[in-house]
Motif scaffolding. Structure first.
Motif, PDB file in Angstrom:
ATOM      1  N   TRP A 134      18.270  77.082  25.567  1.00 29.40           N
ATOM      2  CA  TRP A 134      17.136  77.002  25.896  1.00 29.40           C
ATOM      3  C   TRP A 134      17.463  76.678  27.489  1.00 29.40           C
ATOM      4  O   TRP A 134      18.172  75.743  27.863  1.00 29.40           O
ATOM      5  CB  TRP A 134      16.534  75.792  25.273  1.00 29.40           C
ATOM      6  CG  TRP A 134      15.154  75.448  25.943  1.00 29.40           C
ATOM      7  CD1 TRP A 134      14.018  76.224  25.630  1.00 29.40           C
ATOM      8  CD2 TRP A 134      14.745  74.569  27.100  1.00 29.40           C
ATOM      9  NE1 TRP A 134      12.781  75.675  26.267  1.00 29.40           N
ATOM     10  CE2 TRP A 134      13.114  74.713  27.196  1.00 29.40           C
ATOM     11  CE3 TRP A 134      15.317  73.714  27.583  1.00 29.40           C
ATOM     12  CZ2 TRP A 134      12.426  73.879  27.993  1.00 29.40           C
ATOM     13  CZ3 TRP A 134      14.644  72.888  28.771  1.00 29.40           C
ATOM     14  CH2 TRP A 134      13.389  72.963  28.602  1.00 29.40           C
TER      15      TRP A 134
ATOM     16  N   ARG B  13      14.656  76.335  31.055  1.00 27.01           N
ATOM     17  CA  ARG B  13      13.552  76.521  31.803  1.00 27.01           C
ATOM     18  C   ARG B  13      13.755  76.074  33.158  1.00 27.01           C
ATOM     19  O   ARG B  13      14.296  75.160  33.717  1.00 27.01           O
ATOM     20  CB  ARG B  13      12.523  75.288  31.135  1.00 27.01           C
ATOM     21  CG  ARG B  13      11.344  75.263  31.801  1.00 27.01           C
ATOM     22  CD  ARG B  13      10.493  76.387  31.736  1.00 27.01           C
ATOM     23  NE  ARG B  13      10.045  77.021  30.658  1.00 27.01           N
ATOM     24  CZ  ARG B  13       9.049  76.840  30.067  1.00 27.01           C
ATOM     25  NH1 ARG B  13       8.184  76.006  30.674  1.00 27.01           N
ATOM     26  NH2 ARG B  13       8.670  77.641  28.866  1.00 27.01           N
TER      27      ARG B  13
ATOM     28  N   THR C 239      11.367  70.802  22.836  1.00 23.77           N
ATOM     29  CA  THR C 239      11.419  72.122  22.590  1.00 23.77           C
ATOM     30  C   THR C 239      11.829  72.290  21.161  1.00 23.77           C
ATOM     31  O   THR C 239      12.890  71.529  20.814  1.00 23.77           O
ATOM     32  CB  THR C 239      11.784  73.083  23.440  1.00 23.77           C
ATOM     33  OG1 THR C 239      11.792  74.447  22.744  1.00 23.77           O
ATOM     34  CG2 THR C 239      13.497  72.746  23.569  1.00 23.77           C
TER      35      THR C 239
ATOM     36  N   THR D 283      14.085  78.731  21.129  1.00 28.86           N
ATOM     37  CA  THR D 283      14.985  79.049  22.232  1.00 28.86           C
ATOM     38  C   THR D 283      14.152  79.811  23.098  1.00 28.86           C
ATOM     39  O   THR D 283      12.921  79.979  23.230  1.00 28.86           O
ATOM     40  CB  THR D 283      15.871  80.246  21.468  1.00 28.86           C
ATOM     41  OG1 THR D 283      14.907  81.175  21.025  1.00 28.86           O
ATOM     42  CG2 THR D 283      16.546  79.987  20.279  1.00 28.86           C
ATOM     43  N   GLU D 284      14.889  79.797  24.396  1.00 26.33           N
ATOM     44  CA  GLU D 284      14.407  80.326  25.675  1.00 26.33           C
ATOM     45  C   GLU D 284      15.684  80.731  26.486  1.00 26.33           C
ATOM     46  O   GLU D 284      16.323  79.798  26.856  1.00 26.33           O
ATOM     47  CB  GLU D 284      13.494  79.436  26.387  1.00 26.33           C
ATOM     48  CG  GLU D 284      12.958  80.123  27.573  1.00 26.33           C
ATOM     49  CD  GLU D 284      11.712  79.385  28.219  1.00 26.33           C
ATOM     50  OE1 GLU D 284      11.809  79.328  29.674  1.00 26.33           O
ATOM     51  OE2 GLU D 284      10.994  78.488  27.776  1.00 26.33           O
ATOM     52  N   GLY D 285      15.843  81.911  26.838  1.00 26.26           N
ATOM     53  CA  GLY D 285      16.927  82.308  27.487  1.00 26.26           C
ATOM     54  C   GLY D 285      18.340  82.584  26.611  1.00 26.26           C
ATOM     55  O   GLY D 285      19.455  82.729  27.281  1.00 26.26           O
ATOM     56  N   HIS D 286      18.264  82.386  25.173  1.00 29.31           N
ATOM     57  CA  HIS D 286      19.309  82.658  24.496  1.00 29.31           C
ATOM     58  C   HIS D 286      19.727  84.108  24.760  1.00 29.31           C
ATOM     59  O   HIS D 286      19.016  85.028  24.645  1.00 29.31           O
ATOM     60  CB  HIS D 286      19.251  82.432  23.031  1.00 29.31           C
ATOM     61  CG  HIS D 286      20.044  82.452  22.020  1.00 29.31           C
ATOM     62  ND1 HIS D 286      20.891  83.753  21.544  1.00 29.31           N
ATOM     63  CD2 HIS D 286      20.872  81.415  21.371  1.00 29.31           C
ATOM     64  CE1 HIS D 286      21.843  83.185  20.756  1.00 29.31           C
ATOM     65  NE2 HIS D 286      21.899  81.928  20.739  1.00 29.31           N
TER      66      HIS D 286
ATOM     67  N   ASN E 283      13.006  84.867  22.685  1.00 32.48           N
ATOM     68  CA  ASN E 283      12.506  83.470  23.004  1.00 32.48           C
ATOM     69  C   ASN E 283      11.477  83.153  22.023  1.00 32.48           C
ATOM     70  O   ASN E 283      10.540  83.901  21.408  1.00 32.48           O
ATOM     71  CB  ASN E 283      11.655  83.652  24.252  1.00 32.48           C
ATOM     72  CG  ASN E 283      12.568  83.785  25.661  1.00 32.48           C
ATOM     73  OD1 ASN E 283      13.992  83.703  25.568  1.00 32.48           O
ATOM     74  ND2 ASN E 283      12.217  84.303  26.749  1.00 32.48           N
ATOM     75  N   GLY E 284      11.314  81.772  21.665  1.00 30.88           N
ATOM     76  CA  GLY E 284      10.494  81.467  20.700  1.00 30.88           C
ATOM     77  C   GLY E 284      11.058  81.366  19.169  1.00 30.88           C
ATOM     78  O   GLY E 284      10.379  81.005  18.144  1.00 30.88           O
TER      79      GLY E 284
ATOM     80  N   GLN F 149       6.956  72.488  23.274  1.00 33.85           N
ATOM     81  CA  GLN F 149       7.211  73.988  23.168  1.00 33.85           C
ATOM     82  C   GLN F 149       7.594  74.516  21.695  1.00 33.85           C
ATOM     83  O   GLN F 149       8.409  73.920  21.279  1.00 33.85           O
ATOM     84  CB  GLN F 149       8.093  74.463  24.293  1.00 33.85           C
ATOM     85  CG  GLN F 149       8.247  76.158  24.352  1.00 33.85           C
ATOM     86  CD  GLN F 149       9.378  76.443  25.185  1.00 33.85           C
ATOM     87  OE1 GLN F 149       9.799  75.741  26.163  1.00 33.85           O
ATOM     88  NE2 GLN F 149       9.752  77.770  25.479  1.00 33.85           N
TER      89      GLN F 149
END
Length: 728
Positions: A86, A88, A109, A112-115, A120-121, A239
């Motif tokens: 993750w 951000r 959160t 995931t974000e940026g995996h 994402n999500g 998130q």
């Protein structure tokens, strides 16, 4: 919580010095007066399919602003790897420059974000990340920001164990943490976490219920002059796969921290996690050696007990006293002594640095036990088996086995010995009362491990839910939790087991059918009268999980006025029952007489410090007259006992004859041996006939249901019993 560090006055000087001097780049700000950077994740998740909530807290940013929050990142660094889970970018957001930015800035959160490969999500479950049961996932959470002078990179390393399923509680048993601090504990030394973050962590760990027990010195007012650092506002962002939502709370709208905490607890309580608002109240000792010093006591009460001078630095003398505080509890309220063995004082070279605390002394315990709403001892407090001087990444020290100065179970074992002595002493005095044991983590928002402010910041391996009190509430399943009132009723009645992982239970199964919850049986927390001429099968059962290790020692402990001793012990692994099993012990073979308590304890072997569990007792009076045919009319008798009418509705009269003057007690028990009502206690009566009415009500004044009841008369050294039948 116990004072494990330097006095607050010294901590204040140290933290003010840190806040005043320009810091070099990459210098941590952990646990300082100026600002706290906290990251957290649960120490375990139930299984590989349970999402891992990752929490980031920027605390007290109104005191020392973050001029630019660049980014926050979470990496999977298990086994030396480095995979972004993750990331951000916060666009150089400024935090703490005006009231709208709030004291607490929290982001959590579960996705995931940026995996590098997952969309994402995607839910952050161990299975999705490639892990399974028994694995330990190591996470590194990093923040990059600019303060007044420099850019900083700060971070913490967390470890999440993937469990093999829910805790090993049987159906009808529910585990909770009875001593936990939220963000409403907020002062120079201690703090917690926002309840929304607590909820996600507690559910992931596998808890069923939780009581918040924030410090009274933080709850008594929203702002308490120079000695309060109450959080007035917070901002919370979550998130999840459904998106991102931010909530802003102004605690001033509720008039006090107690009011705001109540609103949070009410909103949090639900069918998948039950929450109750309690308090760890500071009370003044009444023991002559420590009179006026601070005691910690856990109050589970619907209303706040006002504590205007509750022990914060400079507040002397402490108000209220132990007696006054306990007397203020509501009829449904109850209390436990918090960590009764811990010495809360901070005196060095004869100088009191302001904490003004003490452990529970003899007179404190005696006065507390004279109050019916004082239930027992929270002697199983925290699970600190490891210590590290590195609170950002303690795992090397934890893995190496660096123990704290007074590690579990030393203080725990001393507390258990104190508990046994109190149980035995009450039986010796002839007025046995039920004194219970409880357990809680005493964690301060810690989901993974605990960090402390000191001259040398340090960490211990305690966390939310690592110590639990497991209660039995009939009629509900794992997917339908009992309401919090039913859980608290079981907690108050001692239908509970205290543990840091494994499960243990005892029960007197009078008919030997394997079920000791029937009307004629005696389960944990109960009491009964039994004969001495027939088998008395006491059942013991246990369970553990691989993460806690197999059960290697089970002991049955019994005590009376003469003392306490282990009467049976065994190693379940010798029969291949280390992870679950049962044993039957015939109490009829011991030749017991009079009143005794019985409890059980166990220990596991996890290759390290092991884990432990303790049952609350059952109380049995071994009476040779129970189960023996009634005396014939021609036989001489110094005592006779009967009831008229019998059967009865709604009232009867207990009739008895004394051949000589005696001091007597007259009590009513239900058919399972549980005490229903004391009609006379220690009354001095003359020889002759006596009549005592019973209106069919219990100790609370409420009518008892239809059924068979046992009336017991104690007259000097003689005991007589008679059965009565209530038919409504």
């Amino acid at each position: 919580m116990p004072n494990r560090s330097i006095p607050r006055s010294l901590a204040l000087l140290a933290s003010l010095a840190l806040a005043a001097a320009p810091a070099a780049p990459d210098t941590a700000y952990d646990n300082t007066y100026a600002k706290d950077f906290i990251t957290d994740a649960p120490w375990r998740v139930i299984d590989a399919h349970t999402p891992i909530p990752i929490t980031i807290i920027l605390k007290d940013c109104d005191v020392d602003d973050i001029r630019e929050l660049h980014w926050i990142r979470c990496k999977d660094v298990t086994g030396g790897g480095s995979t972004v889970l993750w990331h951000r970018n916060f666009g150089d957001e400024r935090i703490g420059d005006d009231p709208s930015e709030h004291n607490y800035w929290t982001y959590i959160t579960t996705v995931t974000e940026g995996h590098p490969s997952l969309p994402n999500g995607t839910l952050l479950t161990p299975a999705v990340l490639g892990y399974g049961t028994g694995d330990a996932i190591q996470l590194e959470v990093t923040i990059y920001y600019r303060d007044d002078w420099f850019n900083y990179t700060d971070g913490r390393t967390l470890r999440v164990h993937v469990g093999s399923g829910p805790f090993p509680w049987p159906e009808g048993w529910y585990g909770g943490d009875t001593h936990f601090h939220t963000m409403y504990t907020n002062n120079l030394y201690e703090f917690g976490a926002p309840i929304p973050a607590v909820l996600l962590a507690a559910k992931a760990i596998g808890l069923h219920w939780l009581t918040t027990t924030d410090h009274s010195c933080d709850l008594d007012e929203t702002g308490d002059g120079a000695y309060s650092y109450a959080t007035h506002q917070w901002e919370y962002t979550i998130q999840s796969p459904s998106g991102t939502a931010t909530i802003v709370r102004n605690n001033l709208d509720f008039g006090s921290s107690w009011g705001a905490l109540g609103a949070d607890a009410l909103e949090a309580d639900g069918p998948d996690l039950r929450v109750f608002r309690g308090v760890e109240i500071n009370l003044a000792s009444v023991d002559p050696d420590t009179q006026g010093k601070t005691l910690h006591c856990l109050f589970y009460n619907p209303d706040y007990i006002h504590s205007p001078l509750s022990g914060a630095t400079g507040e002397r003398p402490v108000i209220p006293s132990l007696d006054a505080g306990l007397d203020a509890l509501a009829p449904e309220g109850f209390a436990y002594a918090a960590h009764p063995i811990s010495d809360l004082s901070a005196e060095f070279g004869g100088i009191d640095f302001g904490v003004n605390g003490t452990r529970w002394r003899d007179q404190d315990l005696a006065q507390a036990l004279s109050r019916p709403r004082f239930i027992g001892l929270e002697a199983f407090n925290t699970r600190a088996t490891r210590r590290s001087s590195n609170q950002e990444n303690p795992w090397a020290d934890f893995d190496a086995g660096a123990e704290p100065a007074n590690p579990y179970p030393n203080e725990l074992l001393e507390g258990i010995a104190l508990w046994d002595s109190l149980l035995a002493a009450d039986i010796a005095f002839g007025h046995p009362r039920r004194i219970f044991l409880s357990g809680g983590s005493d964690a301060h928002g810690d989901f993974n491990y605990a960090s402390y402010m000191s001259l040398d910041n340090y960490a211990e391996d305690n966390a939310l839910g690592k110590v639990q009190t497991v209660v039995r509430v009939a009629g509900f399943g794992a997917d339908s939790l009992p309401p919090i009132d039913a859980i608290l009723e079981a907690f108050r009645a001692g239908r509970s087991v205290v543990t840091d992982g494994p499960f243990l239970e005892i029960g007197l199964d009078r008919d030997g059918d394997g079920d000791w919850y029937e009307e004629e049986d005696v389960a944990i927390g109960g009491e009964g009268i039994v004969g001495t001429h027939a088998p008395l099968p006491l059942q013991i059962r246990w369970a553990s999980l691989p993460e806690f290790g197999p059960v290697v020692a089970v002991a049955l402990v019994s005590g009376n006025g003469a003392g306490t001793a282990t009467i049976a012990s065994f190693d379940p692994t010798s029969s291949g029952e280390g992870f679950f099993g049962s044993e039957t012990i015939d109490l009829g073979t011991f030749g017991f007489e009079g009143t005794r308590f019985l409890r059980a304890e166990l220990r596991t072997d996890d290759g390290d410090a092991g884990h432990r569990a303790y049952t609350n007792p059952i109380w049995l009076t071994f009476d040779p007259n129970v189960g023996i045919a009634a005396e014939t009319p021609s036989a001489p008798s110094a005592v006779s006992l009967s009831a008229q009418p019998n059967p009865f509705n709604p009232a009867t009269t207990i009739l008895f004859r004394l051949a000589e003057p005696s001091r007597i007690s007259l009590s009513v028990f239900d058919s399972s041996g549980r005490l229903v009502r004391v009609l006379l206690e220690g009354a001095a009566l003359s020889a002759g006939d006596h009549a005592i009415p019973w209106d069919g009500s219990g100790a609370s004044g409420r009518a008892v249901p239809s059924g068979r009841y046992l009336v017991r008369l104690d007259a000097g050294s003689r005991t007589k019993t008679a059965k009565v039948l209530l038919v409504r």
